[in-house]
Design a protein around this motif. Structure first.
Motif, mmCIF file in Angstrom:
data_model
loop_
_atom_site.group_PDB
_atom_site.id
_atom_site.type_symbol
_atom_site.label_atom_id
_atom_site.label_comp_id
_atom_site.label_asym_id
_atom_site.label_seq_id
_atom_site.Cartn_x
_atom_site.Cartn_y
_atom_site.Cartn_z
ATOM 1 N N MET A 1 -10.663 164.924 68.006
ATOM 2 C CA MET A 1 -11.933 165.467 68.693
ATOM 3 C C MET A 1 -11.586 165.157 70.101
ATOM 4 N N ILE A 2 -11.921 166.166 70.842
ATOM 5 C CA ILE A 2 -11.882 166.157 72.353
ATOM 6 C C ILE A 2 -13.105 165.698 72.992
ATOM 7 N N ARG A 3 -13.073 164.670 73.590
ATOM 8 C CA ARG A 3 -14.369 164.131 74.297
ATOM 9 C C ARG A 3 -13.991 163.805 75.750
ATOM 10 N N GLY A 4 -15.284 164.043 76.623
ATOM 11 C CA GLY A 4 -15.004 163.673 78.169
ATOM 12 C C GLY A 4 -15.301 164.934 79.096
ATOM 13 N N ILE A 5 -14.524 164.959 79.923
ATOM 14 C CA ILE A 5 -14.659 165.970 81.001
ATOM 15 C C ILE A 5 -13.585 167.081 80.680
ATOM 16 N N LEU A 6 -14.222 168.161 80.523
ATOM 17 C CA LEU A 6 -13.249 169.563 80.335
ATOM 18 C C LEU A 6 -13.541 170.285 81.578
ATOM 19 N N ILE A 7 -12.584 170.440 82.644
ATOM 20 C CA ILE A 7 -12.537 171.203 83.813
ATOM 21 C C ILE A 7 -12.573 172.670 83.497
ATOM 22 N N PRO A 8 -13.813 173.430 83.909
ATOM 23 C CA PRO A 8 -13.603 174.892 83.699
ATOM 24 C C PRO A 8 -12.669 175.329 84.924
ATOM 25 N N VAL A 9 -11.419 175.844 84.669
ATOM 26 C CA VAL A 9 -10.474 176.182 85.704
ATOM 27 C C VAL A 9 -10.732 177.796 86.138
ATOM 28 N N ILE A 10 -10.996 177.946 87.554
ATOM 29 C CA ILE A 10 -11.121 179.174 88.046
ATOM 30 C C ILE A 10 -9.650 179.748 88.201
ATOM 31 N N THR A 11 -9.815 181.050 88.039
ATOM 32 C CA THR A 11 -8.618 182.131 88.097
ATOM 33 C C THR A 11 -8.490 182.503 89.342
ATOM 34 N N PRO A 12 -7.573 182.183 90.110
ATOM 35 C CA PRO A 12 -7.656 182.655 91.653
ATOM 36 C C PRO A 12 -6.729 183.895 91.541
ATOM 37 N N PHE A 13 -7.068 184.940 92.467
ATOM 38 C CA PHE A 13 -6.604 186.352 92.641
ATOM 39 C C PHE A 13 -6.133 186.434 93.782
ATOM 40 N N ASP A 14 -5.245 187.427 93.895
ATOM 41 C CA ASP A 14 -4.571 187.557 95.271
ATOM 42 C C ASP A 14 -5.382 189.003 95.857
ATOM 43 N N GLU A 15 -4.757 189.454 97.036
ATOM 44 C CA GLU A 15 -5.456 190.706 97.447
ATOM 45 C C GLU A 15 -5.548 191.747 96.823
ATOM 46 N N LYS A 16 -4.622 191.978 95.727
ATOM 47 C CA LYS A 16 -4.399 193.092 94.954
ATOM 48 C C LYS A 16 -5.371 192.990 93.382
ATOM 49 N N GLU A 17 -6.163 191.817 93.510
ATOM 50 C CA GLU A 17 -6.805 191.429 92.149
ATOM 51 C C GLU A 17 -5.997 191.142 91.203
ATOM 52 N N LEU A 18 -4.730 190.691 91.386
ATOM 53 C CA LEU A 18 -3.849 190.082 90.437
ATOM 54 C C LEU A 18 -4.063 188.810 90.384
ATOM 55 N N VAL A 19 -3.559 188.053 89.328
ATOM 56 C CA VAL A 19 -3.608 186.830 89.132
ATOM 57 C C VAL A 19 -2.592 185.991 90.280
ATOM 58 N N ASP A 20 -3.143 185.125 91.049
ATOM 59 C CA ASP A 20 -2.382 184.173 91.931
ATOM 60 C C ASP A 20 -1.618 183.051 90.915
ATOM 61 N N GLU A 21 -0.679 183.513 90.561
ATOM 62 C CA GLU A 21 -0.270 182.544 89.882
ATOM 63 C C GLU A 21 0.358 181.082 90.395
ATOM 64 N N ALA A 22 0.913 181.138 91.451
ATOM 65 C CA ALA A 22 1.256 180.021 92.580
ATOM 66 C C ALA A 22 -0.094 179.358 92.501
ATOM 67 N N MET A 23 -1.151 179.737 93.020
ATOM 68 C CA MET A 23 -2.232 179.073 93.256
ATOM 69 C C MET A 23 -2.783 178.424 91.740
ATOM 70 N N LEU A 24 -2.677 179.382 90.735
ATOM 71 C CA LEU A 24 -3.280 178.680 89.583
ATOM 72 C C LEU A 24 -2.377 177.470 89.119
ATOM 73 N N ARG A 25 -1.077 177.527 89.174
ATOM 74 C CA ARG A 25 -0.180 176.341 88.874
ATOM 75 C C ARG A 25 -0.653 175.214 89.811
ATOM 76 N N LYS A 26 -1.062 175.386 91.100
ATOM 77 C CA LYS A 26 -1.681 174.518 91.997
ATOM 78 C C LYS A 26 -2.757 173.715 91.646
ATOM 79 N N LEU A 27 -3.901 174.696 91.141
ATOM 80 C CA LEU A 27 -5.015 174.113 90.680
ATOM 81 C C LEU A 27 -4.613 173.078 89.173
#
Length: 296
Positions: A1-27
């Motif tokens: 079982m998973i218990r505790g704090i599960l962080i709902p990760v935001i998905t960051p995007f770039d100016e072209k509305e594509l997933v900002d992969e570098a920022m997602l990794r940083k988060l």
């Protein structure tokens, strides 16, 4: 079982509305430095429902790969149709997710209980992962009540968790009616009054930029340091109220500003076009968050 704090990760995007992969990794790396219990990826804050299947797969893969099994990762795979949900669920399993979350098949809010069960059974029959029910009637138009949730568990043993966001039933009813092998998570920030009664933890978007505070609250409750937990819960409540209020007034872009205040140069969030938060409102939020003690 998973218990505790599960962080709902935001998905960051770039100016072209594509997933900002570098920022997602940083988060993800940011969260790995905090004693959390898991990540919840591609839910409402994760923007999953407004992303293509290819985008969702890529974002899921990044989050899973970046954690390298150092934290459990729950991938939300819910869509309006069963075929797409199964496709995303298979992908999550192949890439190494620890569990999947599934909202009811939305848009057709007149789905019968039989149809909803059939949707979840189809997913469970295709992947070997634990399934989290994602109870979110505000956005899906369908509510999984405590009684129906228990019925689903009886027919689908793979169900091992539920996130209750804007639930139509009492949180304690979900805790009371589920067997011990099902983790019940609140989508709100109210842990103090519920953890002693069996609540598994929290998945709360407005506080996702201050994981350290949330983790400390969970630790104090786990260790029954209730006097400390009272003070921490008060601070968490303040942050949730401030950021949640800003989101309601200015849209999800207000959460972007909170992350920027933590030093993350988010280019675009949410994915859709939003009106910038007024400078005065942003400064007020910043000063209020500083007074709460969560910002330097």
């Amino acid at each position: 079982m998973i218990r505790g704090i599960l962080i709902p990760v935001i998905t960051p995007f770039d100016e072209k509305e594509l997933v900002d992969e570098a920022m997602l990794r940083k988060l993800v790396d940011f969260y790995l430095k905090v004693p959390l219990q898991g990540l919840f990826v591609l839910g409402s804050s994760g923007q999953g429902p407004v992303m293509s299947l290819a985008e969702r797969k890529r974002a899921a893969e990044i989050a899973i790969n970046e954690t390298r099994k150092r934290l459990p990762v729950v991938i939300h795979v819910g869509t309006a149709d069963t075929e797409s949900t199964v496709e995303l669920a298979r992908h999550a399993a192949e890439k190494g997710a620890d569990a999947i979350a599934v909202v009811p098949p939305f848009y057709y809010s007149d789905h019968t209980e039989y149809e909803i069960l059939a949707h979840y059974k189809a997913v469970a029959g295709q992947v070997p992962l634990p399934i989290f029910i994602y109870e979110n009637p505000k956005y899906t138009g369908i509510s999984i009540s405590p009684d129906f949730a228990r019925k689903m568990k009886e027919e689908i043993p793979a169900i091992r968790g539920i996130k209750v966001a804007y639930g139509m039933g009492s949180m304690l009813d979900y805790v009371r009616l589920f067997p011990p092998d099902v983790s019940v998570f609140t989508g709100n920030a109210d842990l103090f009054g519920l953890v002693p009664f069996g609540l598994a933890g929290m998945i709360n978007p407005p506080t996702s930029f201050i994981p350290e505070l949330c983790a400390e609250l969970w630790r104090s409750l786990r260790d029954k340091e209730y006097e400390k937990a009272v003070a921490l819960q008060s601070r968490v409540n303040t942050v949730a109220r401030l950021v949640g209020g800003a989101i309601r007034r200015y849209g999800r872009g207000a959460l972007t500003e909170a992350f920027r205040m933590r030093g993350f140069a988010i280019k675009r969030f949410p994915k859709w076009e939003t009106k910038p938060m007024p400078d005065e409102a942003r400064e007020t939020l910043y000063q209020d968050l500083r007074k709460s003690g969560c910002l330097e």
